[in-house]
Design an enzyme around this catalytic site. Sequence first.
Site, PDB file in Angstrom:
ATOM      1  N   TYR A 174     -16.167  14.961 -16.360  1.00  0.00           N
ATOM      2  CA  TYR A 174     -16.718  13.607 -16.196  1.00  0.00           C
ATOM      3  C   TYR A 174     -17.720  13.618 -15.021  1.00  0.00           C
ATOM      4  CZ  TYR A 174     -16.888   8.653 -15.039  1.00  0.00           C
ATOM      5  OH  TYR A 174     -17.333   7.378 -14.750  1.00  0.00           O
TER       6      TYR A 174
ATOM      7  N   ARG B  68       0.836  -1.211   0.000  1.00  0.00           N
ATOM      8  CA  ARG B  68       0.000   0.000   0.000  1.00  0.00           C
ATOM      9  C   ARG B  68       0.871   1.261   0.000  1.00  0.00           C
ATOM     10  NH1 ARG B  68      -1.786   2.281   4.412  1.00  0.00           N
ATOM     11  NH2 ARG B  68      -2.102   0.385   5.622  1.00  0.00           N
TER      12      ARG B  68
HETATM   13  N1  LCS Z   1     -11.675  11.586 -15.707  1.00  0.00           N
HETATM   14  C1  LCS Z   1     -12.204  11.478 -16.938  1.00  0.00           C
HETATM   15  C2  LCS Z   1     -12.008  12.579 -17.924  1.00  0.00           C
HETATM   16  C3  LCS Z   1     -12.933  10.338 -17.274  1.00  0.00           C
HETATM   17  O1  LCS Z   1     -13.436  10.256 -18.508  1.00  0.00           O
HETATM   18  C4  LCS Z   1     -13.105   9.310 -16.316  1.00  0.00           C
HETATM   19  C5  LCS Z   1     -13.900   8.095 -16.605  1.00  0.00           C
HETATM   20  C6  LCS Z   1     -12.544   9.473 -15.033  1.00  0.00           C
HETATM   21  C7  LCS Z   1     -11.826  10.630 -14.767  1.00  0.00           C
HETATM   22  C8  LCS Z   1     -12.678   8.427 -13.965  1.00  0.00           C
HETATM   23  O2  LCS Z   1     -11.861   7.350 -14.276  1.00  0.00           O
HETATM   24  P1  LCS Z   1     -12.106   5.832 -13.779  1.00  0.00           P
HETATM   25  O3  LCS Z   1     -12.324   5.881 -12.322  1.00  0.00           O
HETATM   26  O4  LCS Z   1     -13.317   5.343 -14.490  1.00  0.00           O
HETATM   27  O5  LCS Z   1     -10.845   5.152 -14.164  1.00  0.00           O
HETATM   28  N2  LCS Z   1     -14.688   8.219 -17.766  1.00  0.00           N
HETATM   29  C9  LCS Z   1     -15.571   7.359 -18.213  1.00  0.00           C
HETATM   30  C10 LCS Z   1     -16.376   7.621 -19.320  1.00  0.00           C
HETATM   31  O6  LCS Z   1     -16.421   8.666 -19.972  1.00  0.00           O
HETATM   32  N3  LCS Z   1     -17.102   6.563 -19.570  1.00  0.00           N
HETATM   33  O7  LCS Z   1     -16.925   5.583 -18.610  1.00  0.00           O
HETATM   34  C11 LCS Z   1     -15.910   6.030 -17.685  1.00  0.00           C
END
Ligand code: LCS
Length: 393
Positions: free
Chosen positions: A111, A58
């Site tokens: 997002y 961790r």
């Molecule tokens: N930031 C952006 C710009 C993202 O598009 C996403 C996920 C995240 C952060 C979060 O990342 P994760 O925890 O999923 O690795 N975007 C998604 C999307 O547009 N469709 O499904 C997930």
Amino acid sequence: MNIIESGFNTKLIHAGEIEDQYGSATVPIYQTSTFSFENAENGAACFSGDSDGYIYTRIGNPTINALERQVAALENGYGAIAVSSGMAAATTIYLSLLSSGDHIVSTDAIYGPSRSIMEKQFIRFGFQSTYIKTTDPEAIKKAIRPITKVIYIETPANPTMDITDLEACAEIAHKNEILLVVDNTFCSPYLQNPLDLGADIVFHSMTKFINGHADVVAGIIVAKERALYTQLRNMMINMGCNMDPHQAYLVLRGIKTLSVRIERAQENAVKVAEFLEQHPKVAWIKYPGLQSHPQFQLAKKQMKGSGAMISFGLKGGFEGAKLLMNNLHLALLAVSLGGVETLIQHPASMTHSKVSTEDKLKAGISDDLIRLSIGIEDVNDIILDLKQGLEII
Ligand code: LCS
């Protein structure tokens, strides 16, 4: 040879290497939760920081650290912190930089969960947030209050493809003693390097372009300076949102082809965007590589290419969008992005469904908006698939 001073593609292949006794060409998976100390004195020295030996996964692990060194080198930062997901990266940043009563100014069309966690969950801890069109630097200046600690930008924004001027943001932030954080997921370090443009922290959902194979959920944060790096790392360690060594191994494997994947996907995306722009059933399209994008010049200035993400609307609105999504055979109807396969999704009812209808409309996440993540298939097949789907509407 000093890898840190080498070219981007050389870093992709070699910056994650570690020395191992057998001369392994790839980074071994150190699938262990803990590491034994040479003796009691060495154990105490590892904990006090007098020795940099490994303690517990961790806190740190050789496979994970190899990926961290590599992404830090690609983003030109002091150090990186790998975490379990992109949302773990966003959460680690919020909890490291904000205290009760502090405020952030952010892009309205980020997002969905990156915004809703602030407005629906962290509001209980006294975190305050204002979401605006960060495409207008004057609007950022107006939104700043004496309690503002962070400017948080996503560019290009998910899913509107709005582009924010990072150099202008860095100037505004630093004049006001505010930190600039950039979510660089849509570009990857291949297309944009926010730390070089003045940001203090950059982060990625590595689930997307960096890993690129739709088989891992992962995130990473890169800090420009040592003090911020330490603050973020300590938060991650105590929250326990660390990456797993096997996850790190898969991302180390995926990242090697980042530039060739993006080059190919981007070449395809340009052709798909040109096809959609000419199509009579398409009402509008936002792609940074098209002159019709409102920030085409800014995209050219701060991004090394136009990327593989396209947003567009149909004259048939949401009903038309549903017909298109239900009648594609090659593109997968799926959320996520940045993989080798072409994906299509409807943000208003899917990725951004938890943002209120009013806020979605203000942010430009209209009901007719369809988002495409272009893959590396033969572009003629992607276009043929869209063409037959559009004919059905
Ligand atoms: N930031 C952006 C710009 C993202 O598009 C996403 C996920 C995240 C952060 C979060 O990342 P994760 O925890 O999923 O690795 N975007 C998604 C999307 O547009 N469709 O499904 C997930």
